[in-house]
Write a protein that holds these residues in place. Structure first.
Motif: not given
Length: 312
Positions: A248-268
């Protein structure tokens, strides 16, 4: 296959997406006889700028747009021709793409899925200002289409890859499907080398280039949602899977993407090589992973924690 994108007919039994032209890709992707082109070459809508540089024009300006069907399901489609000026964004090609996306947004009688067959190095240098504007308008049009309930699926597997404005545009799409040959990124290898030096990044080192920008690395690090073999049949199967799994194109999707990208940056984020990236993802033999066959990569994806996500 992991993440809902099925492995498909081996490339040896189907035409190579990488080696095909834009129109050949369309024929391989859509149901036979279903494609209707908008603004076809006989309209002769060409770039008004290339003659100033004594460069030949193309009657479609390297952008093919229209509608058709995939397994009976209606889609709109835009395909960049990477063999014409690197598939670059320019005044005419950009206007065709933006117009298609806006039509999808505004006309409820049109299909609710847009396929972007991306094959582009970015902005056409001879039309720099118009090309930059085309990229900005395209990204806005993608976002507006998604907000209106349109699924926009990017398919990346051509010779030019998806770099510069094309890489940015791909990142705005609902889903990204990529092959190993389909590299993607903001800056291309030559640009990186020019800015940081050959000692830091040698654009002629193909193993290095693909370990950083190639499809399997992008898929493993979350820069793409589906990984496929180099064939039209594989991309077609992935399109069908993607159409049923649009976030869905929603705030929840955007927030989930932010969490995912932050975790990726932390790991890689501070990894110094492609092999180190793969090692941190838990792959036992990262050096060997680079040379795996596509089907083995698909199997490997099932074992990587966090590779399956639904943010975009």
């Amino acid at each position: 296959m992991h993440d809902g994108f099925p492995s498909a007919v081996p490339a040896s039994f189907a035409p190579s997406w990488f080696l095909s032209t834009a129109r050949e890709r369309i024929r391989g992707l859509l149901d036979p006889g279903s494609f209707t082109e908008f603004l076809p070459p006989e309209e002769r809508i060409v770039s008004p700028h290339l003659a100033l540089f004594d460069l030949p024009a193309a009657f479609d300006d390297g952008m093919v747009i229209g509608r058709g069907r995939v397994a009976g399901r209606e889609v709109l489609l835009a395909a960049q021709e990477g063999q014409f000026m690197g598939g670059t964004f320019a005044e005419v090609s950009g206007a065709k793409l933006v117009g298609l996306l806006r039509a999808a947004r505004d006309d409820a009688t049109l299909p609710r899925t847009v396929l972007l067959l991306v094959d582009s190095g970015g902005v056409r240098l001879q039309e720099a200002n118009a090309g930059e504007l085309a990229v900005a308008e395209t990204m806005r049009a993608v976002v507006e289409a998604r907000a209106a309930g349109i699924a926009v699926i990017a398919l990346v597997g051509g010779r030019a890859g998806a770099f510069g404005g094309a890489g940015l545009t791909v990142a705005t799409c609902s889903r990204i499907v990529i092959s190993e040959e389909g590299r993607t990124g903001v800056s291309g290898p030559e640009v990186i080398e020019t800015n940081v030096g050959v000692e830091e990044f040698d654009s002629r080192d193909k193993a290095l280039v693909w370990s950083v920008t190639g499809g399997r690395t992008r898929r493993l690090t979350g820069g793409a949602d589906g990984y496929v073999e180099d064939s039209a049949a594989a991309f077609r199967a992935a399109v069908l899977a993607s159409m049923d799994r649009i976030p869905p194109f929603s705030l929840a999707t955007l927030e989930a993407e932010g969490v995912r990208l932050a975790a990726r940056l932390e790991t890689l984020g501070d990894a110094g090589s492609g092999a180190e990236l793969w090692s941190r993802l838990g792959i036992a033999d990262p050096a060997a992973a680079r040379d795996l066959a596509d089907r083995d990569v698909l199997a490997l994806l099932r074992t990587v924690k966090g590779a399956d996500h639904d943010a975009r």
